[in-house]
Design an enzyme around this catalytic site. Structure first.
Site, short mmCIF file in Angstrom:
data_model
loop_
_atom_site.label_atom_id
_atom_site.label_comp_id
_atom_site.label_asym_id
_atom_site.label_seq_id
_atom_site.Cartn_x
_atom_site.Cartn_y
_atom_site.Cartn_z
N HIS A 1 -4.80 -1.96 -5.54
CA HIS A 1 -4.05 -0.81 -6.05
C HIS A 1 -5.04 0.28 -6.42
O HIS A 1 -5.83 0.12 -7.34
CB HIS A 1 -3.20 -1.21 -7.26
N ASP B 1 0.82 -1.23 0.00
CA ASP B 1 0.00 0.00 0.00
C ASP B 1 0.84 1.27 0.00
O ASP B 1 0.46 2.29 0.58
CB ASP B 1 -0.97 0.02 1.21
P1 GDP Z 1 -0.71 0.19 -3.59
O1 GDP Z 1 -1.30 -1.07 -3.09
O2 GDP Z 1 0.76 0.29 -3.35
O3 GDP Z 1 -1.06 0.48 -5.00
O4 GDP Z 1 -1.35 1.37 -2.69
P2 GDP Z 1 -2.90 1.54 -2.28
O5 GDP Z 1 -3.64 2.01 -3.44
O6 GDP Z 1 -3.39 0.33 -1.57
O7 GDP Z 1 -2.79 2.65 -1.14
C1 GDP Z 1 -2.29 3.91 -1.39
C2 GDP Z 1 -3.35 4.95 -1.05
O8 GDP Z 1 -2.78 6.23 -1.10
C3 GDP Z 1 -4.49 5.02 -2.03
O9 GDP Z 1 -5.64 5.42 -1.33
C4 GDP Z 1 -4.05 6.08 -3.03
O10 GDP Z 1 -5.13 6.71 -3.70
C5 GDP Z 1 -3.37 7.03 -2.13
N1 GDP Z 1 -2.26 7.79 -2.68
C6 GDP Z 1 -1.25 7.37 -3.50
N2 GDP Z 1 -0.31 8.33 -3.64
C7 GDP Z 1 -0.73 9.37 -2.85
C8 GDP Z 1 -0.18 10.63 -2.51
O11 GDP Z 1 0.90 11.01 -2.93
N3 GDP Z 1 -0.91 11.41 -1.65
C9 GDP Z 1 -2.10 11.04 -1.12
N4 GDP Z 1 -2.72 11.85 -0.29
N5 GDP Z 1 -2.63 9.83 -1.41
C10 GDP Z 1 -1.96 9.02 -2.25
MG MG Z 2 -2.75 -1.73 -1.79
#
Ligand code: GDP
Ligand code: MG
Length: 425
Positions: A41, A13
């Site tokens: 994601h 995440d």
């Molecule tokens: P992944 O599993 O690595 O793809 O990550 P996730 O999607 O599970 O969790 C990352 C969360 O952070 C999600 O809710 C994204 O929309 C959010 N997100 C990603 N990059 C940023 C950022 O730079 N700033 C903010 N505020 N949210 C972000």
């Molecule tokens: Mg994730």
């Protein structure tokens, strides 16, 4: 030609979906090489907000070929459903290919995942109950089903009947549950095979040709380094390797072709499920960071569970970047910290009175206490900033401090959940 892996340096995440979606625009192929629908994601773009589970993050670009490599756990129903949902929300039909050698998650994998967590009760792992651990156990126990088997019904029936000899014995005697029937499982797979057929292919040849043609390939990791079965917080790990090194095997690309490895790390820490988490915070302090984190709070994209929260962990992230073999780092969610006067960072671990910079084995990780250093906060919104120089001094100092502490170059800084909220350094 370029092959870039995007992988997590932490517990998952980290925001890998966002940068994969961002970089997919300039790619020809996006590949998932491990894990299954336990991934979540999050992608926010012009089509809306999506949580991708089975599908690679390149599905929003029609020119991108999205591939599920042999290393993944293919949940056929979830795959078809997710694809249909995407199309029903206005996304043009994506190009999707699945390795004929990818193995299939079966109903008993999902049930065993659930029953085993029930049996473990207090000691459960916090599984997403997607069948992942039973699936990979069967794969290496050599009773798995490859996607190609779905198209050979006799072979499929024989293999599933053979697996059920074992499964039914456990269902009856260990879990005290109803036994299962091969015909039903085979019938359900046969019913969807026509829908699946156009996607199934020989991905070895696909990649061989793509590399010859100089195509640009993105390898999309799931979860993070701490969840790797060998290098992570075993047994609170996942059941397939989350490392860029495994991408070569799980996708099917020669190791020497992977030249760029972007390890994504969060500007703070979050962790879903059980296991040691040294820089964890609790109570109101955690509640506030959770509420302000992510795009709308830190809740699991797959399970909706509140994520455990912590400060940035230098020891774990340096190690995470090392095992990933990072050539560059993305620091994500920096904007989230804009409410804090002071930002604690875990710079060392203390184990039985001794301070260490080295990430320990799981038995010692449980005894580790965080050594914190405090950085000054910037107390302002930074989501519209696109140049490193334009960041507040305290934010630049925070990034520089992390870069120096982990010893890997931070080339990307994400300052918001939307596609364009990215600083290239
Ligand atoms: P992944 O599993 O690595 O793809 O990550 P996730 O999607 O599970 O969790 C990352 C969360 O952070 C999600 O809710 C994204 O929309 C959010 N997100 C990603 N990059 C940023 C950022 O730079 N700033 C903010 N505020 N949210 C972000
Ligand atoms: Mg994730």
């Amino acid at each position: 030609m370029s092959v870039t892996a995007i992988v997590g340096a932490n517990w998952g995440d980290e925001g890998k979906g966002k940068i994969t979606d961002y970089l997919a625009e300039e790619s020809d192929i996006v590949v998932r090489f491990q894990g299954g629908k336990n991934a979540g994601h999050t992608i926010i773009n012009d089509y809306g907000k999506f949580a991708l589970h089975m599908l690679p993050s390149g599905v929003f670009y029609q020119n991108v070929v999205n591939v599920l490599g042999p290393g993944i756990a293919l949940d056929v129903e979830a795959f078809l459903k997710e694809k249909e949902e995407l199309v029903s929300r206005g996304v043009p039909e994506p190009q999707l290919k699945i390795s004929e050698r990818a193995q299939v998650v079966l109903p008993y994998h999902i049930l065993f995942d659930k029953y085993e967590e029930e049996r473990l009760a207090k000691n459960q792992f916090g599984s997403t109950k997607s069948g992942i651990a039973p699936f990979y156990a069967d794969k290496y126990y050599k009773i798995g089903i490859q996607a190609a088997d779905i198209f050979q019904e006799d072979r499929l029936t024989t293999k599933i009947s053979h697996a059920l000899d074992i499964k039914n014995s456990l269902l009856e005697h260990l879990y005290k549950k109803e036994t299962m029937n091969a015909d039903k499982i085979v019938g359900d797979l046969v019913r969807v095979r026509d829908k699946l057929k156009p996607h199934i292919c020989d991905t070895v040849t696909l990649f061989n040709d793509a590399l010859k043609d100089g195509k640009r390939i993105l390898l999309e990791g799931q979860l993070g380094a701490m969840r790797d079965p060998d290098y992570g917080i075993y047994p609170f790990s996942t059941s397939s390797s989350t490392l860029a090194g495994f991408a070569s095997v799980g996708a099917g690309i020669p190791p020497h072709k992977i030249t760029k490895i972007i390890a994504v790390t969060k500007a703070y820490s979050s962790c879903v499920g059980a296991g040691p988490f040294v820089s964890e915070i609790f109570g109101d302090e955690a509640g506030e960071l959770r509420r302000r984190g992510g795009d709308s709070g830190e809740y699991g994209a797959t399970t909706g569970r509140p994520r455990r929260m912590g400060w940035f962990d230098v020891v774990a992230t340096r190690y995470g970047c090392m095992v990933q073999g990072a050539t560059e780092v993305e620091l994500s969610l920096l904007d989230v910290l804009g409410y804090l006067d002071e930002i604690p960072v875990c710079v060392q671990y203390e184990i039985e009175g001794e301070k260490t910079d080295t990430f320990p084995v799981p038995g010692l990780l449980e005894k580790s206490k965080p050594v914190l250093k405090t950085m000054a906060g910037w107390k302002t919104q930074i989501s519209d900033i696109r140049k490193f120089e334009d960041l507040p001094g305290e934010a630049k100092a925070y990034v520089d401090f992390i870069e120096e502490s982990i010893g890997f170059p931070i080339k990307w800084i994400s300052v918001g959940s939307r596609r364009d909220a990215m600083i290239r350094r």
